[in-house]
Design an enzyme around this catalytic site. Structure first.
Site, PDB file in Angstrom:
ATOM      1  N   ASP A  79       0.852  -1.189   0.000  1.00  0.00           N
ATOM      2  CA  ASP A  79       0.000   0.000   0.000  1.00  0.00           C
ATOM      3  C   ASP A  79       0.889   1.241   0.000  1.00  0.00           C
ATOM      4  O   ASP A  79       1.826   1.350   0.791  1.00  0.00           O
ATOM      5  CB  ASP A  79      -0.918   0.011   1.228  1.00  0.00           C
ATOM      6  CG  ASP A  79      -2.133  -0.889   1.032  1.00  0.00           C
ATOM      7  OD1 ASP A  79      -2.202  -1.590   0.005  1.00  0.00           O
ATOM      8  OD2 ASP A  79      -3.016  -0.885   1.911  1.00  0.00           O
ATOM      9  N   HIS A 229       3.412  -2.410   4.066  1.00  0.00           N
ATOM     10  CA  HIS A 229       3.417  -0.996   3.713  1.00  0.00           C
ATOM     11  C   HIS A 229       4.816  -0.547   3.307  1.00  0.00           C
ATOM     12  O   HIS A 229       5.806  -0.853   3.980  1.00  0.00           O
ATOM     13  CB  HIS A 229       2.909  -0.157   4.891  1.00  0.00           C
ATOM     14  CG  HIS A 229       1.438  -0.306   5.129  1.00  0.00           C
ATOM     15  ND1 HIS A 229       0.919  -1.353   5.848  1.00  0.00           N
ATOM     16  CD2 HIS A 229       0.383   0.447   4.718  1.00  0.00           C
ATOM     17  CE1 HIS A 229      -0.402  -1.237   5.885  1.00  0.00           C
ATOM     18  NE2 HIS A 229      -0.752  -0.154   5.216  1.00  0.00           N
TER      19      HIS A 229
END
Length: 261
Positions: A79, A229
């Site tokens: 992400d 992430h």
């Protein structure tokens, strides 16, 4: 006479309840905001169960949290809400190990890091939709506003790359509803959840490298969709070790385009 009136009144209340309550409940369940989670198995290497609230309709609405669970396949996803300076190192590792990944980006990321987005595409990765403003899509009731969250990202991608954006969507914050999944499906999207994630996004409170390696490797299972992430300094440091270790265990990394239908 009073007794008959009272009985009739009770029957009327019962009819009203049977008539209206299921309809109300159904409408409410369609639009109710849900939070993604999975129930991890106590058995290492076994796929987790999906959320009881949505597992019955997830596939029918184009939602995925698992891939091919019949073989040792993993799908690596990142992400990208903003750039912290580690994506270049992540791409270096993926290129060295010849591993595909999907990067879910918001529109401001495309605008602020165009060279990285171009590099992702040039090196064979998927750059996918994570919305424009990173809202809970389940909270957007206006259809035009909902669609714009998606199409603004598509337009920014096409202006930069010259091609249509791959039709995979990652719900911001893992918030969703049956209604918003159906809307995304109508726009041609598969909604990609995950079967592994961990607390790696706090840039000022990063986990240790040893903790992260163990956490990610212990969470791997056939068909796993891994969410990490790219703002995590620890992830950028341990990625090569994690991928190499999992490959030595017989895992193969595939693209989301290889997800079973």
């Amino acid at each position: 006479m009073k007794k008959n009136y009272f009985v009739s009144f009770l029957v009327l209340i019962l009819i009203l309840n049977l008539t209206f309550i299921p309809v109300y409940s159904f409408a409410s369940n369609e639009t109710s905001e849900l939070n993604w989670y999975y129930a991890r198995s106590k058995e290492k290497g076994k796929a987790p169960d999906g959320p009881k609230e949505s597992i019955a309709f997830l596939k029918d609405c184009g939602g995925y949290f698992l891939g091919d669970t019949s073989s040792k396949v993993l799908y690596l996803t990142f992400d990208e809400g903003y750039e912290k300076g580690y994506t270049g190192d992540i791409l270096d590792t993926l290129k060295e190990l010849n591993v595909p990944a999907a990067f879910f980006v918001v529109k401001p990321y495309i605008d602020s890091a165009p060279d990285l987005v171009k590099r992702m595409v040039d090196e064979g990765h998927l750059v996918c939709n994570h919305s424009n403003h990173h809202p809970s899509m389940a909270s957007i009731t206006d259809e035009e506003k909902f669609n714009k969250e998606i199409t603004d990202v598509e337009e920014a991608y096409k202006n930069l790359i010259g091609k249509d954006m791959p039709k995979f969507f990652r719900p911001p914050m893992g918030k969703y509803s049956k209604d918003c999944l159906k809307k995304l499906q109508a726009l041609g999207y598969k909604t990609i959840f995950w079967s592994f994630a961990y607390k790696d996004w706090l840039v000022d409170n990063q986990p240790s490298e040893s903790y992260s390696i163990k956490k990610i490797e212990d969470g791997a299972h056939p068909g796993g969709i891994i969410l990490i992430h790219a703002v995590s300094k620890t992830n950028s440091k341990v990625l090569k070790t994690v991928i190499s270790d999992l490959q030595s265990e017989g895992y193969e990394f595939k693209s989301l385009t290889d997800l079973p239908e």
